[in-house]
Design a protein around this motif. Structure first.
Motif, mmCIF file in Angstrom:
data_model
loop_
_atom_site.group_PDB
_atom_site.id
_atom_site.type_symbol
_atom_site.label_atom_id
_atom_site.label_comp_id
_atom_site.label_asym_id
_atom_site.label_seq_id
_atom_site.Cartn_x
_atom_site.Cartn_y
_atom_site.Cartn_z
ATOM 1 N N ALA A 75 0.858 -1.183 0.000
ATOM 2 C CA ALA A 75 0.000 0.000 0.000
ATOM 3 C C ALA A 75 0.893 1.232 0.000
ATOM 4 C CB ALA A 75 -0.911 0.018 1.224
ATOM 5 N N ALA A 76 0.434 2.280 -0.660
ATOM 6 C CA ALA A 76 1.128 3.569 -0.616
ATOM 7 C C ALA A 76 0.510 4.369 0.528
ATOM 8 C CB ALA A 76 0.968 4.309 -1.937
ATOM 9 N N VAL A 77 1.364 4.848 1.437
ATOM 10 C CA VAL A 77 0.933 5.649 2.580
ATOM 11 C C VAL A 77 1.569 7.026 2.387
ATOM 12 C CG1 VAL A 77 0.883 5.840 5.085
ATOM 13 C CG2 VAL A 77 0.853 3.573 4.007
ATOM 14 N N ILE A 78 0.733 8.001 2.010
ATOM 15 C CA ILE A 78 1.224 9.288 1.530
ATOM 16 C C ILE A 78 0.735 10.421 2.436
ATOM 17 C CG2 ILE A 78 1.251 10.858 -0.450
ATOM 18 C CD1 ILE A 78 0.606 8.342 -2.189
ATOM 19 N N PRO A 79 1.665 11.253 2.919
ATOM 20 C CA PRO A 79 1.245 12.386 3.757
ATOM 21 C C PRO A 79 0.357 13.355 2.984
ATOM 22 C CG PRO A 79 3.641 12.093 3.798
ATOM 23 C CD PRO A 79 3.105 11.195 2.728
ATOM 24 N N GLY A 80 -0.651 13.924 3.687
ATOM 25 C CA GLY A 80 -1.524 14.928 3.081
ATOM 26 C C GLY A 80 -0.756 16.212 2.863
ATOM 27 N N PRO A 81 -1.278 17.117 2.067
ATOM 28 C CA PRO A 81 -2.596 17.055 1.435
ATOM 29 C C PRO A 81 -2.602 16.206 0.163
ATOM 30 C CG PRO A 81 -1.558 19.144 0.900
ATOM 31 C CD PRO A 81 -0.616 18.414 1.835
ATOM 32 N N ASP A 82 -3.729 15.598 -0.101
ATOM 33 C CA ASP A 82 -3.942 14.758 -1.268
ATOM 34 C C ASP A 82 -4.910 15.486 -2.193
ATOM 35 O OD1 ASP A 82 -5.356 12.726 -2.940
ATOM 36 O OD2 ASP A 82 -4.137 11.312 -1.801
ATOM 37 N N ASP A 83 -4.528 15.661 -3.453
ATOM 38 C CA ASP A 83 -5.374 16.386 -4.411
ATOM 39 C C ASP A 83 -6.794 15.821 -4.480
ATOM 40 O OD1 ASP A 83 -3.328 18.105 -5.071
ATOM 41 O OD2 ASP A 83 -2.795 17.063 -6.930
ATOM 42 N N SER A 84 -6.927 14.506 -4.439
ATOM 43 C CA SER A 84 -8.250 13.884 -4.537
ATOM 44 C C SER A 84 -9.115 14.172 -3.316
ATOM 45 C CB SER A 84 -8.116 12.374 -4.704
ATOM 46 O OG SER A 84 -7.504 12.064 -5.932
ATOM 47 N N TYR A 85 -8.503 14.559 -2.214
ATOM 48 C CA TYR A 85 -9.243 14.745 -0.966
ATOM 49 C C TYR A 85 -9.496 16.206 -0.627
ATOM 50 C CZ TYR A 85 -8.225 9.787 -0.245
ATOM 51 O OH TYR A 85 -8.138 8.421 -0.379
ATOM 52 N N GLN A 86 -9.184 17.101 -1.544
ATOM 53 C CA GLN A 86 -9.426 18.518 -1.300
ATOM 54 C C GLN A 86 -10.914 18.854 -1.357
ATOM 55 O OE1 GLN A 86 -6.840 20.560 -0.187
ATOM 56 N NE2 GLN A 86 -5.970 18.512 -0.157
ATOM 57 N N TYR A 133 -3.010 14.400 8.028
ATOM 58 C CA TYR A 133 -3.462 13.035 7.756
ATOM 59 C C TYR A 133 -2.514 12.372 6.772
ATOM 60 C CZ TYR A 133 -5.255 14.830 3.301
ATOM 61 O OH TYR A 133 -5.362 15.413 2.060
ATOM 62 N N VAL A 134 -2.625 11.068 6.687
ATOM 63 C CA VAL A 134 -1.985 10.325 5.607
ATOM 64 C C VAL A 134 -3.096 9.671 4.796
ATOM 65 C CG1 VAL A 134 0.205 9.901 6.787
ATOM 66 C CG2 VAL A 134 -1.637 8.220 6.977
ATOM 67 N N ALA A 135 -2.834 9.491 3.524
ATOM 68 C CA ALA A 135 -3.771 8.816 2.632
ATOM 69 C C ALA A 135 -3.200 7.449 2.269
ATOM 70 C CB ALA A 135 -3.978 9.634 1.365
ATOM 71 N N ILE A 136 -4.056 6.448 2.276
ATOM 72 C CA ILE A 136 -3.646 5.108 1.843
ATOM 73 C C ILE A 136 -4.218 4.884 0.444
ATOM 74 C CG2 ILE A 136 -3.752 2.639 2.283
ATOM 75 C CD1 ILE A 136 -4.103 3.233 5.240
ATOM 76 N N HIS A 137 -3.325 4.566 -0.479
ATOM 77 C CA HIS A 137 -3.719 4.310 -1.869
ATOM 78 C C HIS A 137 -3.077 3.009 -2.351
ATOM 79 C CE1 HIS A 137 -5.648 8.165 -2.517
ATOM 80 N NE2 HIS A 137 -4.560 8.815 -2.144
ATOM 81 N N ARG A 138 -3.601 2.493 -3.430
ATOM 82 C CA ARG A 138 -3.021 1.348 -4.136
ATOM 83 C C ARG A 138 -2.798 0.137 -3.222
ATOM 84 N NH1 ARG A 138 -1.710 6.019 -6.127
ATOM 85 N NH2 ARG A 138 0.221 6.522 -5.046
ATOM 86 N N VAL A 139 -3.842 -0.233 -2.496
ATOM 87 C CA VAL A 139 -3.798 -1.382 -1.589
ATOM 88 C C VAL A 139 -4.024 -2.650 -2.404
ATOM 89 C CG1 VAL A 139 -4.879 -2.503 0.400
ATOM 90 C CG2 VAL A 139 -4.726 0.008 0.304
#
Length: 182
Positions: free
Chosen positions: A65-76, A89-95
């Motif tokens: 999984a990708a664990v990416i620090p915010g901000p995340d464009d998709s979550y704006q 926050y961190v975002a989890i992607h590509r699990v």
């Protein structure tokens, strides 16, 4: 079984797991990941930026999984409301988990290991994730892992457009008031 940051040597196993995930989604007639996303360039960028976390046992990558620090464009922009109000926050992607081990609770184990890692950072208040509305399996795992459904978001990274993914957030131990549990 343990969690660690992926290295470039792990890329072939990660790509294989992602391809397993694409085939698994296609077999369920879910159009998530059915284009070029996620491609090798994204996976390489995730590894090089230190974002990819992998669940490993006996040198085999079981999940990623990708664990990416915010901000995340998709979550704006969210049709709903996040549990946290800022970018802490961190975002989890590509699990994805290995097809060879599907059905053994690996996604939950991967999430729990990520939660333990993230809980070590006082500055992180939330963990966000999204999934396709047709991906009932991932929705179940997300909800079972303690996430709260917060609304819908349009994913900016995927090659599909106009898909409104279900958005979820889970508070970290730092953000949970005394007397409550994360």
């Amino acid at each position: 079984m343990y969690l660690r940051r992926a290295e470039m040597k792990d890329l072939p196993q990660i790509e294989s797991i992602i391809q397993d995930g694409k085939r698994h989604l296609a077999a369920q007639h879910i159009d998530q990941w059915q284009g070029i996303y996620p491609d090798t360039k994204i996976l390489v960028d995730d590894i090089q930026n230190g974002h990819t976390m992998i669940l490993v046992e006996d040198y085999e990558v079981l999940g990623a999984a990708a664990v990416i620090p915010g901000p995340d464009d998709s979550y704006q922009d969210i049709d709903g409301k996040w549990l946290t109000d800022d970018d802490s926050y961190v975002a989890i992607h590509r699990v994805a988990v290995s097809a060879n081990h599907r059905g053994h609770g690996l996604a939950g184990k991967l999430f729990n290991a990520i939660f333990e890692e993230v809980d070590n950072f006082d500055s992180i208040k939330g963990i966000r994730i999204d999934t396709h509305p047709d991906n009932l399996g991932m929705q179940h795992i997300i909800e079972k892992s303690g996430f709260t459904k917060t609304g819908t978001v349009e994913v900016k990274a995927d090659d599909l457009t106009d898909v409104q993914d279900f958005a979820y957030e889970r508070l970290t131990k730092t953000a949970v008031p005394a007397g409550h549990t994360a």
